[in-house]
Design a protein around this motif. Structure first.
Motif, mmCIF file in Angstrom:
data_model
loop_
_atom_site.group_PDB
_atom_site.id
_atom_site.type_symbol
_atom_site.label_atom_id
_atom_site.label_comp_id
_atom_site.label_asym_id
_atom_site.label_seq_id
_atom_site.Cartn_x
_atom_site.Cartn_y
_atom_site.Cartn_z
ATOM 1 N N UNK A 121 0.782 -1.229 0.000
ATOM 2 C CA UNK A 121 0.000 0.000 0.000
ATOM 3 C C UNK A 121 0.814 1.279 0.000
ATOM 4 N N UNK A 122 2.149 1.181 -0.070
ATOM 5 C CA UNK A 122 3.015 2.360 -0.029
ATOM 6 C C UNK A 122 3.806 2.461 -1.335
ATOM 7 N N UNK A 123 4.026 3.700 -1.796
ATOM 8 C CA UNK A 123 4.629 3.962 -3.098
ATOM 9 C C UNK A 123 6.111 4.320 -2.961
ATOM 10 N N UNK A 124 6.965 3.519 -3.605
ATOM 11 C CA UNK A 124 8.387 3.828 -3.674
ATOM 12 C C UNK A 124 8.705 4.451 -5.018
ATOM 13 N N UNK A 125 8.722 5.775 -5.099
ATOM 14 C CA UNK A 125 8.786 6.497 -6.366
ATOM 15 C C UNK A 125 10.201 7.034 -6.588
ATOM 16 N N UNK A 126 10.836 6.631 -7.694
ATOM 17 C CA UNK A 126 12.197 7.082 -7.959
ATOM 18 C C UNK A 126 12.500 6.978 -9.445
ATOM 19 N N UNK A 127 13.454 7.769 -9.905
ATOM 20 C CA UNK A 127 13.921 7.649 -11.282
ATOM 21 C C UNK A 127 15.408 7.964 -11.338
ATOM 22 N N UNK A 128 16.020 7.521 -12.419
ATOM 23 C CA UNK A 128 17.465 7.618 -12.548
ATOM 24 C C UNK A 128 17.828 7.670 -14.029
ATOM 25 N N UNK A 129 18.933 8.296 -14.345
ATOM 26 C CA UNK A 129 19.425 8.345 -15.716
ATOM 27 C C UNK A 129 20.332 7.154 -16.013
ATOM 28 N N UNK A 191 3.377 8.533 -0.461
ATOM 29 C CA UNK A 191 3.181 7.649 0.693
ATOM 30 C C UNK A 191 2.170 6.596 0.317
ATOM 31 N N UNK A 192 1.039 6.578 0.994
ATOM 32 C CA UNK A 192 -0.034 5.685 0.574
ATOM 33 C C UNK A 192 -0.789 6.243 -0.631
ATOM 34 N N UNK A 193 -0.644 7.524 -0.866
ATOM 35 C CA UNK A 193 -1.136 8.132 -2.105
ATOM 36 C C UNK A 193 0.039 8.307 -3.052
ATOM 37 N N UNK A 194 -0.188 8.041 -4.333
ATOM 38 C CA UNK A 194 0.850 8.173 -5.353
ATOM 39 C C UNK A 194 1.262 9.637 -5.492
ATOM 40 N N UNK A 195 0.278 10.522 -5.605
ATOM 41 C CA UNK A 195 0.534 11.949 -5.746
ATOM 42 C C UNK A 195 -0.330 12.707 -4.750
ATOM 43 N N UNK A 196 0.315 13.441 -3.864
ATOM 44 C CA UNK A 196 -0.382 14.132 -2.788
ATOM 45 C C UNK A 196 0.238 15.515 -2.615
#
Length: 277
Positions: A121-129, A191-196
């Motif tokens: 239920x938790x979002x691990x949001x990341x990006x990389x080149x 967190x538990x919301x993707x975009x907050x």
């Protein structure tokens, strides 16, 4: 008169909504985000060995989806507002939200891979080149400076500081190289919301915006263009590109404000946060 910002203390088992309040999380939220962020970082670490000339972005997306499912996670992007893929892969002049498909990587391409596994239920949001083969010196410099922008933004994210301090630090560094800081897209609460809430803009005035308080979770994800800062979205409704077709780079971490500073949830466990790997 200064704007008033609402904060909300939330428990790990409390239903949360995107209601404009800035969520403040406790220890259980920190533990959950560490788990989600760790998986996200491990997936990008694994992509280092997958990115090479001749590979399609669709093949990369398939591998990413498999890694998430094997770990017991779900791709948060899959089905999100009709999106049909497990990652976003943005090549060269694509700023963000590039759609995986039949596009074949060529020697010299630079690309951003953006992943968000949903873990318990938790979002691990990341990006990389990443580099496919050997990019040009100007492409490498853009990637290097963009990573520095991210880390300077994170360094500015301290308890008692203001949200605008993050964007001010990023913009000041990018301006030294006459790079454009994209305004059309920003970081966000997570967190538990993707975009907050809050929105984390990457070009801002220091001392403005909400006060940063312990327990806040959000992404910082500067998008830096080699040319002008302007973006446009293509007809597919997702892919954002530079208007002048200049190269673009992006890095993203999910972080928390702590009592003494900040914590990066999505840091690479193997030190592969920025190429060359």
């Amino acid at each position: 008169m200064a704007a008033m910002h609402q904060y909300q203390l939330v428990d790990s088992d409390q239903t949360v909504y995107r209601d404009g309040t800035i969520k403040l999380h406790g220890p259980e939220g920190f533990d959950a985000m560490r788990k989600a962020g760790r998986l996200a970082a491990e997936i990008l670490d694994a992509c280092v060995d997958l990115v090479r000339p001749g590979v399609t972005t669709g093949q990369l997306d398939d591998a990413i989806r498999g890694m998430m499912l094997d770990a017991g996670a779900v791709p948060a992007t899959l089905g999100y507002r009709g999106y049909a893929h497990s990652s976003c892969i943005s090549i060269n002049h694509v700023i963000c939200h590039g759609i995986p498909g039949d596009k074949v990587l060529k020697d010299g391409d630079i690309l951003n891979i953006d992943v968000t596994p949903l873990v318990d239920g938790w979002h691990g949001d990341t990006s990389r080149m990443f580099y496919a083969g050997e990019p040009s010196l100007k492409a490498k410099k853009l990637v290097e400076v963009t990573y520095e922008c991210l880390m300077l933004g994170i360094a500015a994210a301290q308890p008692g500081a203001r949200l605008g301090d993050i964007g001010a630090a990023i913009e000041a560094h990018a301006n030294q190289f006459r790079y454009g800081v994209v305004r059309e897209f920003c970081g966000h609460g997570v967190g538990r919301l993707f975009h907050d809430a809050p929105e984390v803009v990457h070009a801002a005035k220091a001392g403005t915006g909400p006060e940063l308080k312990p327990g806040m979770f959000f992404t910082i994800e500067p998008m830096i263009n080699l040319g002008k800062p302007w973006a446009k979205v293509l007809g597919d409704g997702w892919t954002a590109v530079t208007r002048d077709k200049s190269l673009s780079a992006q890095f993203e971490h999910s972080i928390a404000i702590t009592e003494t500073g900040n914590e990066i949830f999505t840091k690479s466990p193997t030190g592969r946060d920025c190429p060359p790997y």
